[in-house]
Scaffold this active site. Structure first.
Site, short mmCIF file in Angstrom:
data_model
loop_
_atom_site.label_atom_id
_atom_site.label_comp_id
_atom_site.label_asym_id
_atom_site.label_seq_id
_atom_site.Cartn_x
_atom_site.Cartn_y
_atom_site.Cartn_z
N ASP A 16 9.42 44.72 -10.83
CA ASP A 16 8.86 43.77 -9.88
C ASP A 16 9.08 42.33 -10.31
O ASP A 16 8.63 41.41 -9.63
CB ASP A 16 7.36 44.02 -9.70
N ASP A 38 9.45 50.04 -14.41
CA ASP A 38 8.30 49.31 -14.93
C ASP A 38 7.03 49.97 -14.42
O ASP A 38 7.07 50.75 -13.46
CB ASP A 38 8.39 47.84 -14.49
N LYS A 61 11.40 43.47 -22.99
CA LYS A 61 12.13 42.88 -21.87
C LYS A 61 11.92 41.37 -21.81
O LYS A 61 10.80 40.91 -22.06
CB LYS A 61 11.64 43.50 -20.56
N ASP A 66 3.31 48.29 -14.31
CA ASP A 66 2.47 47.39 -13.53
C ASP A 66 3.31 46.65 -12.49
O ASP A 66 4.33 46.06 -12.82
CB ASP A 66 1.77 46.38 -14.45
#
Length: 259
Positions: free
Chosen positions: A209, A13, A184, A15
């Site tokens: 995250d 990912d 996602k 961010d």
């Protein structure tokens, strides 16, 4: 448990993993540099459909992260790939930004507000009452409803912003029609991304995250999963979920030696 095969390709990912509020996470540059030097297939992923891969390449480059355009995979690109496979050369009424419209154009789609095959909802900072009304009426008239991702909110320096999932809920409430979410945690986004780089889930890992998108998508796509604590999820959050990542690490810096 069956022992997993060595990791040969990586999905991560963007961010919360490589950057946080426009600032690179310590170790992100070393991780990307190691990936590029190793020659291993990799993709940087984002559910945000606003930007093209070229836009994101420039954005990452400005903060010292050199990610080639072909190694960036967005929910907009995944949506265009899905539609090209399902209904090649179709028509669509699109609410979104250049990242989504460019991907659809490149896939051979025609944008129209007259009897489109699909209504496609993506991320934008300028959702308008008129556009939403048009989308609702087109869906009521038979257009199929697609959304790039189910994220209900997005981050900003001032606080949370309503995102695609929240606006999709509004349209669903008005039409009674649920969208098909491509991004996602739908493992479709991961599997199409793996296909792009010629990788296999058995020998791939996903770094994220968020438990509810990154880890879940990686898990359902059959990949090894790494949760970093530099984004939204804390250690205390993990036990709220009925599934777990393969491993929890403080940051992307802890994974450099695994490449």
């Amino acid at each position: 448990m069956t022992e997993r095969k060595p990791i040969e390709s990586w999905l991560t990912d963007m961010d919360g993993v490589l950057m946080h509020e426009g600032v690179p996470v310590p170790g992100a540059d070393a991780f990307i540099k190691k990936l590029r030097e190793s020659g291993r297939p990799f993709l940087v992923l984002t559910n945000n459909s606003m930007y093209t891969a070229r836009d994101l390449h420039a954005r990452l480059n400005r903060i010292g992260l050199e990610v080639p355009v072909e190694n960036i995979w967005t929910s907009a690109l995944a949506t265009a790939s899905f539609l090209d496979n399902q209904h090649p050369g179709g028509t669509a009424y699109v609410i979104g930004e250049a990242g989504l419209t460019t991907a659809l154009h490149d896939a051979g789609y025609v944008m129209t507000d007259t009897d489109p095959d699909f209504v496609i909802l993506g991320e934008t900072r300028t959702y308008s009452f008129e556009a939403l009304t048009k989308a609702i009426r087109l869906i009521n008239n038979g257009a199929r409803f697609i959304a790039t991702n189910p994220d209900n909110t997005g981050p900003s320096p001032e606080g949370a912003l309503p995102a695609t999932g929240s606006v999709a809920a509004l349209i669903t409430k008005a039409t009674g029609k649920e969208p098909y979410f491509v991004g996602k945690p739908n493992p479709l986004m991961m599997r199409t991304g793996l296909n792009v780089i010629g990788a296999h889930s058995e020998t791939s890992a996903m770094i994220g995250d968020r438990m509810d998108t990154d880890v879940l998508a990686g898990l359902e796509a059959g990949m090894e999963t790494f949760l970093v604590l530099t984004g939204l999820t804390t250690l205390n959050d993990i036990d709220r979920y009925p599934y777990r990542p393969t491993k929890v690490v403080e940051s992307i810096a802890d994974l450099v030696d695994l490449v």
